[in-house]
Scaffold this motif. Structure first.
Motif, PDB file in Angstrom:
ATOM      1  N   GLY A   1       0.948  -1.208  -0.034  1.00  0.00           N
ATOM      2  CA  GLY A   1       0.012  -0.046  -0.101  1.00  0.00           C
ATOM      3  C   GLY A   1       0.874   1.241   0.083  1.00  0.00           C
ATOM      4  O   GLY A   1       0.628   2.334  -0.779  1.00  0.00           O
ATOM      5  N   VAL A   2       1.988   1.378   0.909  1.00  0.00           N
ATOM      6  CA  VAL A   2       2.804   2.275   0.842  1.00  0.00           C
ATOM      7  C   VAL A   2       3.641   2.437  -0.376  1.00  0.00           C
ATOM      8  O   VAL A   2       3.467   3.593  -1.137  1.00  0.00           O
ATOM      9  CB  VAL A   2       3.954   2.287   2.043  1.00  0.00           C
ATOM     10  CG1 VAL A   2       4.918   3.132   1.878  1.00  0.00           C
ATOM     11  CG2 VAL A   2       3.408   2.307   3.402  1.00  0.00           C
ATOM     12  N   ALA A   3       3.910   1.589  -1.211  1.00  0.00           N
ATOM     13  CA  ALA A   3       4.621   1.684  -2.396  1.00  0.00           C
ATOM     14  C   ALA A   3       3.703   2.183  -3.516  1.00  0.00           C
ATOM     15  O   ALA A   3       4.081   2.922  -4.340  1.00  0.00           O
ATOM     16  CB  ALA A   3       5.300   0.381  -2.797  1.00  0.00           C
ATOM     17  N   VAL A   4       2.511   1.564  -3.685  1.00  0.00           N
ATOM     18  CA  VAL A   4       1.744   2.186  -4.618  1.00  0.00           C
ATOM     19  C   VAL A   4       1.411   3.353  -4.650  1.00  0.00           C
ATOM     20  O   VAL A   4       1.263   4.307  -5.380  1.00  0.00           O
ATOM     21  CB  VAL A   4       0.320   1.022  -4.671  1.00  0.00           C
ATOM     22  CG1 VAL A   4      -0.744   1.720  -5.533  1.00  0.00           C
ATOM     23  CG2 VAL A   4       0.680  -0.550  -5.129  1.00  0.00           C
ATOM     24  N   SER A   5       1.124   3.669  -3.253  1.00  0.00           N
ATOM     25  CA  SER A   5       0.854   5.348  -2.893  1.00  0.00           C
ATOM     26  C   SER A   5       2.136   6.207  -3.577  1.00  0.00           C
ATOM     27  O   SER A   5       1.744   7.187  -3.962  1.00  0.00           O
ATOM     28  CB  SER A   5       0.490   5.460  -1.584  1.00  0.00           C
ATOM     29  OG  SER A   5       0.580   6.930  -1.204  1.00  0.00           O
ATOM     30  N   TYR A   6       3.195   5.809  -2.927  1.00  0.00           N
ATOM     31  CA  TYR A   6       4.488   6.535  -3.577  1.00  0.00           C
ATOM     32  C   TYR A   6       4.437   6.676  -5.034  1.00  0.00           C
ATOM     33  O   TYR A   6       4.721   7.599  -5.508  1.00  0.00           O
ATOM     34  CB  TYR A   6       5.691   5.592  -2.927  1.00  0.00           C
ATOM     35  CG  TYR A   6       6.961   6.433  -3.301  1.00  0.00           C
ATOM     36  CD1 TYR A   6       7.440   7.519  -2.726  1.00  0.00           C
ATOM     37  CD2 TYR A   6       7.635   5.935  -4.327  1.00  0.00           C
ATOM     38  CE1 TYR A   6       8.443   8.109  -3.275  1.00  0.00           C
ATOM     39  CE2 TYR A   6       8.765   6.297  -4.876  1.00  0.00           C
ATOM     40  CZ  TYR A   6       9.313   7.693  -4.493  1.00  0.00           C
ATOM     41  OH  TYR A   6      10.500   8.209  -4.646  1.00  0.00           O
TER      42      TYR A   6
ATOM     43  N   LEU B   1       0.000  11.523   4.237  1.00  0.00           N
ATOM     44  CA  LEU B   1       1.190  12.175   4.539  1.00  0.00           C
ATOM     45  C   LEU B   1       1.641  12.880   3.372  1.00  0.00           C
ATOM     46  O   LEU B   1       2.263  13.902   3.560  1.00  0.00           O
ATOM     47  CB  LEU B   1       2.038  10.987   4.969  1.00  0.00           C
ATOM     48  CG  LEU B   1       1.924  10.446   6.471  1.00  0.00           C
ATOM     49  CD1 LEU B   1       3.085   9.409   6.686  1.00  0.00           C
ATOM     50  CD2 LEU B   1       2.096  11.538   7.409  1.00  0.00           C
ATOM     51  N   LEU B   2       1.836  12.223   2.097  1.00  0.00           N
ATOM     52  CA  LEU B   2       2.101  12.947   1.078  1.00  0.00           C
ATOM     53  C   LEU B   2       1.216  14.242   0.474  1.00  0.00           C
ATOM     54  O   LEU B   2       1.977  15.089   0.191  1.00  0.00           O
ATOM     55  CB  LEU B   2       2.165  11.891  -0.135  1.00  0.00           C
ATOM     56  CG  LEU B   2       3.205  10.833  -0.063  1.00  0.00           C
ATOM     57  CD1 LEU B   2       3.005  10.017  -1.601  1.00  0.00           C
ATOM     58  CD2 LEU B   2       4.537  11.426  -0.362  1.00  0.00           C
TER      59      LEU B   2
ATOM     60  N   LEU C   1      11.553   7.025   3.431  1.00  0.00           N
ATOM     61  CA  LEU C   1      10.517   5.917   4.087  1.00  0.00           C
ATOM     62  C   LEU C   1      10.124   5.028   2.941  1.00  0.00           C
ATOM     63  O   LEU C   1       9.942   3.687   3.177  1.00  0.00           O
ATOM     64  CB  LEU C   1       9.192   6.751   4.423  1.00  0.00           C
ATOM     65  CG  LEU C   1       9.490   7.457   5.822  1.00  0.00           C
ATOM     66  CD1 LEU C   1       8.345   8.265   6.308  1.00  0.00           C
ATOM     67  CD2 LEU C   1      10.144   6.479   6.849  1.00  0.00           C
ATOM     68  N   ALA C   2       9.716   5.591   1.719  1.00  0.00           N
ATOM     69  CA  ALA C   2       9.071   4.713   0.873  1.00  0.00           C
ATOM     70  C   ALA C   2      10.053   3.722   0.095  1.00  0.00           C
ATOM     71  O   ALA C   2      10.103   2.262  -0.026  1.00  0.00           O
ATOM     72  CB  ALA C   2       8.532   5.446  -0.553  1.00  0.00           C
TER      73      ALA C   2
ATOM     74  N   ALA D   1      10.380  17.274   4.068  1.00  0.00           N
ATOM     75  CA  ALA D   1       9.377  16.134   4.123  1.00  0.00           C
ATOM     76  C   ALA D   1       9.600  15.562   2.923  1.00  0.00           C
ATOM     77  O   ALA D   1       9.374  14.265   2.931  1.00  0.00           O
ATOM     78  CB  ALA D   1       7.940  16.749   4.414  1.00  0.00           C
ATOM     79  N   GLY D   2       9.823  15.998   1.753  1.00  0.00           N
ATOM     80  CA  GLY D   2      10.048  15.284   0.488  1.00  0.00           C
ATOM     81  C   GLY D   2      11.068  14.308   0.477  1.00  0.00           C
ATOM     82  O   GLY D   2      10.832  13.159   0.134  1.00  0.00           O
TER      83      GLY D   2
END
Length: 238
Positions: A40-45, A235-236, A144-145, A137-138
């Motif tokens: 989920g994190v990866a797809v969002s990124y 977060l993004l 993180l990703a 933050a970027g």
């Protein structure tokens, strides 16, 4: 500040590679939930951050070309396509070879696989210092990703190559990130070339994310996938 932060994150990537063999939670009964959350994190990124950034780098290429390159209209996307195709071809060859020779330890297929990902990691380390992040933050979200990505990539490599990966592979990938950062610290390429490298990496990342971090149905947990996707997307956006 970004210089030292990029060094800290490059060291963090290196530590992740070296310590991933001890992360037993990716091999326990909680594996499916972790895989799904990471997916989920990866797809969002990819969809919220990486693809919009690819469009930005395409605009840089169009500006830098000054109309001299007629194919630059799609130059960034062609570089991304090349990155995706190259890594797809590599993974297909490795998978075929492993099926033919399950006991392939020390064979050429391992070294081809590792050397390719060594340069992949060098590119990630290079871009963490050379890419122009708009704010603190970027860079944090980039770290993180890719940290999640590296954990799952290590696990996949270990399953494919077994103990030879722990003896040699994880050390080479760890060193690759730091070498890439070091090259980025002492050299500076023009914006067009950096944008091309970013686009190539984006294509490779898209493939590796979809291949490694979207768990198979039998290993998936949709609630965990959705939680990871929602948290990282919020977060993004924020």
């Amino acid at each position: 500040m970004f210089f030292w932060l990029s060094l800290l994150f490059a060291i963090g990537f290196s530590i992740i590679h070296l310590s991933s063999k001890y992360m037993t939670f990716v091999r326990t009964e909680h594996r499916s939930r972790f895989l799904s959350f990471a997916g989920g994190v990866a797809v969002s990124y990819v969809f919220v951050h990486l693809l919009p950034d690819l469009m930005t780098h395409q605009q840089i290429l169009e500006r830098e070309s000054n109309g001299m390159l007629p194919f630059v209209e799609n130059h960034a996307y062609l570089a991304a396509l090349f990155g995706l195709t190259l890594f797809y071809g590599l993974e297909s060859a490795v998978t075929k070879k492993v099926k033919q020779e399950p006991s392939h330890k020390g064979s050429g297929v391992f070294w081809v696989h590792i050397v390719t990902f060594f340069f992949y990691n060098m590119l990630i380390g290079y871009l963490i210092i050379q890419d122009k992040f708009d704010h603190f933050a970027g860079m944090v979200f980039y770290f993180l990703a890719l940290s999640v990505h590296f954990v799952m990539m290590d696990q996949s490599m270990r399953e494919t190559h077994q103990d030879i990966y722990d003896r040699y592979g994880r050390w080479l990938l760890s060193i690759g990130v730091l070498i890439g950062w070091g090259i980025g610290a002492i050299t500076e390429l023009n914006e067009a070339l950096i944008s091309t490298l970013f686009a190539f990496l984006a294509g490779a990342l898209v493939l590796n994310v979809l291949k490694e971090e979207i768990p198979k149905e039998r290993e998936s947990s949709f609630p965990a996938f959705l939680i990871g996707l929602m948290i990282y997307t919020v977060l993004l956006i924020m």
